[in-house]
Design a protein around this motif. Structure first.
Motif, PDB file in Angstrom:
ATOM      1  N   CYS A  44       1.975   3.368   6.629  1.00 33.34           N
ATOM      2  CA  CYS A  44       2.660   3.059   5.175  1.00 33.34           C
ATOM      3  C   CYS A  44       3.969   1.944   5.207  1.00 33.34           C
ATOM      4  O   CYS A  44       4.588   1.546   4.192  1.00 33.34           O
ATOM      5  CB  CYS A  44       3.161   4.442   4.586  1.00 33.34           C
ATOM      6  SG  CYS A  44       4.531   5.172   5.626  1.00 33.34           S
ATOM      7  N   ALA A  93      -0.631  -2.073  -1.523  1.00 31.88           N
ATOM      8  CA  ALA A  93      -0.555  -0.400  -1.366  1.00 31.88           C
ATOM      9  C   ALA A  93       0.765   0.030  -0.704  1.00 31.88           C
ATOM     10  O   ALA A  93       1.460   1.109  -1.253  1.00 31.88           O
ATOM     11  CB  ALA A  93      -1.672   0.100  -0.589  1.00 31.88           C
ATOM     12  N   GLN A  94       1.276  -0.792   0.470  1.00 28.11           N
ATOM     13  CA  GLN A  94       2.558  -0.281   1.007  1.00 28.11           C
ATOM     14  C   GLN A  94       3.684  -0.351   0.113  1.00 28.11           C
ATOM     15  O   GLN A  94       4.426   0.508   0.141  1.00 28.11           O
ATOM     16  CB  GLN A  94       2.671  -1.216   2.138  1.00 28.11           C
ATOM     17  CG  GLN A  94       1.520  -0.664   3.373  1.00 28.11           C
ATOM     18  CD  GLN A  94       1.611  -1.672   4.585  1.00 28.11           C
ATOM     19  OE1 GLN A  94       1.648  -2.910   4.270  1.00 28.11           O
ATOM     20  NE2 GLN A  94       1.305  -1.330   5.606  1.00 28.11           N
ATOM     21  N   TYR A  97       3.565   2.513  -2.578  1.00 27.89           N
ATOM     22  CA  TYR A  97       3.659   3.602  -1.856  1.00 27.89           C
ATOM     23  C   TYR A  97       5.432   3.660  -1.409  1.00 27.89           C
ATOM     24  O   TYR A  97       5.710   5.113  -1.517  1.00 27.89           O
ATOM     25  CB  TYR A  97       2.919   3.803  -0.654  1.00 27.89           C
ATOM     26  CG  TYR A  97       3.220   4.908   0.222  1.00 27.89           C
ATOM     27  CD1 TYR A  97       2.273   6.085   0.198  1.00 27.89           C
ATOM     28  CD2 TYR A  97       4.000   5.116   1.272  1.00 27.89           C
ATOM     29  CE1 TYR A  97       2.428   7.327   0.675  1.00 27.89           C
ATOM     30  CE2 TYR A  97       4.316   6.400   2.176  1.00 27.89           C
ATOM     31  CZ  TYR A  97       3.272   7.405   1.824  1.00 27.89           C
ATOM     32  OH  TYR A  97       3.530   8.407   2.218  1.00 27.89           O
ATOM     33  N   ASN A  98       5.851   2.737  -1.001  1.00 25.99           N
ATOM     34  CA  ASN A  98       7.142   2.890  -0.794  1.00 25.99           C
ATOM     35  C   ASN A  98       8.349   2.588  -1.643  1.00 25.99           C
ATOM     36  O   ASN A  98       9.528   2.538  -1.357  1.00 25.99           O
ATOM     37  CB  ASN A  98       7.503   1.800   0.430  1.00 25.99           C
ATOM     38  CG  ASN A  98       6.947   2.263   1.742  1.00 25.99           C
ATOM     39  OD1 ASN A  98       7.050   3.407   2.298  1.00 25.99           O
ATOM     40  ND2 ASN A  98       6.149   1.498   2.396  1.00 25.99           N
ATOM     41  N   LYS A 103       8.434   7.352  -5.075  1.00 28.31           N
ATOM     42  CA  LYS A 103       8.862   8.344  -4.006  1.00 28.31           C
ATOM     43  C   LYS A 103       9.415   9.585  -4.984  1.00 28.31           C
ATOM     44  O   LYS A 103       9.296  10.951  -4.491  1.00 28.31           O
ATOM     45  CB  LYS A 103      10.071   7.858  -2.971  1.00 28.31           C
ATOM     46  CG  LYS A 103       9.552   7.081  -2.111  1.00 28.31           C
ATOM     47  CD  LYS A 103      10.504   6.473  -1.369  1.00 28.31           C
ATOM     48  CE  LYS A 103      10.273   5.521  -0.209  1.00 28.31           C
ATOM     49  NZ  LYS A 103      11.307   4.940   0.751  1.00 28.31           N
ATOM     50  N   ARG A 109       3.667  12.866  -0.745  1.00 28.29           N
ATOM     51  CA  ARG A 109       2.732  11.737  -0.636  1.00 28.29           C
ATOM     52  C   ARG A 109       2.298  11.740   0.514  1.00 28.29           C
ATOM     53  O   ARG A 109       2.998  12.011   1.671  1.00 28.29           O
ATOM     54  CB  ARG A 109       3.927  10.532  -0.825  1.00 28.29           C
ATOM     55  CG  ARG A 109       4.768  10.315  -2.092  1.00 28.29           C
ATOM     56  CD  ARG A 109       5.495   9.252  -2.080  1.00 28.29           C
ATOM     57  NE  ARG A 109       6.517   9.175  -1.106  1.00 28.29           N
ATOM     58  CZ  ARG A 109       6.714   8.180  -0.386  1.00 28.29           C
ATOM     59  NH1 ARG A 109       6.067   7.009  -0.343  1.00 28.29           N
ATOM     60  NH2 ARG A 109       7.382   7.957   0.848  1.00 28.29           N
ATOM     61  N   TRP A 111      -0.071   9.075   3.402  1.00 31.91           N
ATOM     62  CA  TRP A 111      -0.511   7.569   3.654  1.00 31.91           C
ATOM     63  C   TRP A 111      -1.850   7.979   4.565  1.00 31.91           C
ATOM     64  O   TRP A 111      -2.006   8.666   5.728  1.00 31.91           O
ATOM     65  CB  TRP A 111       0.119   6.586   4.556  1.00 31.91           C
ATOM     66  CG  TRP A 111      -0.259   5.332   4.678  1.00 31.91           C
ATOM     67  CD1 TRP A 111      -1.091   5.008   5.802  1.00 31.91           C
ATOM     68  CD2 TRP A 111      -0.356   4.209   3.852  1.00 31.91           C
ATOM     69  NE1 TRP A 111      -1.532   3.826   5.766  1.00 31.91           N
ATOM     70  CE2 TRP A 111      -1.101   3.253   4.542  1.00 31.91           C
ATOM     71  CE3 TRP A 111       0.021   4.227   2.528  1.00 31.91           C
ATOM     72  CZ2 TRP A 111      -1.196   1.990   3.855  1.00 31.91           C
ATOM     73  CZ3 TRP A 111       0.079   2.899   1.962  1.00 31.91           C
ATOM     74  CH2 TRP A 111      -0.664   1.792   2.663  1.00 31.91           C
TER      75      TRP A 111
END
Length: 114
Positions: A44, A93-94, A97-98, A103, A109, A111
């Motif tokens: 991730c 996507a990363q 996600y971050n 968050k 969450r 990965w």
């Protein structure tokens, strides 16, 4: 038929001469591997300083993730990111996600590399 073979032979000799002039080497095994190439799973983690021009796409993904577009709160949402290899699907996507909004929105969450 003989003239066609002579023409083909002449062209092949020209190609061979050009290969030598350009210092090209023959490597019949190039591109083939007798061993299986291991594909490393992604993580991730992303170096955001190396990412350019994906802010709009990231915002669109976050909009889909963070806003209730489904009637049920328990519904599993799948957001496909499709495209040719190397265009930045995993990086996008990363980034999503971050993102701090993602968050804080989700309790848990995970990965997964598939």
């Amino acid at each position: 038929m003989r003239s066609k073979i002579e023409d083909i032979t002449s062209r092949l000799q020209d190609i061979s001469a050009q290969k030598n002039d350009l210092h090209l080497a023959e490597d019949i095994a190039a591109g083939r591997s007798t061993t299986t190439r291991e594909i490393l799973p992604t993580t991730c983690l992303v170096d955001e300083s190396r990412v350019c021009g994906r802010e709009t796409d990231k915002t669109a993904i976050l909009d889909l993730l963070l806003h209730d577009h489904e009637p049920s709160a328990d519904a599993v949402r799948v957001i496909p990111i499709i495209g040719m290899g190397g265009v930045g699907k995993t990086t996008l996507a990363q980034l999503a996600y971050n993102d701090d909004k993602a968050k804080s929105h989700f309790d848990l969450r995970v990965w997964a590399c598939l």
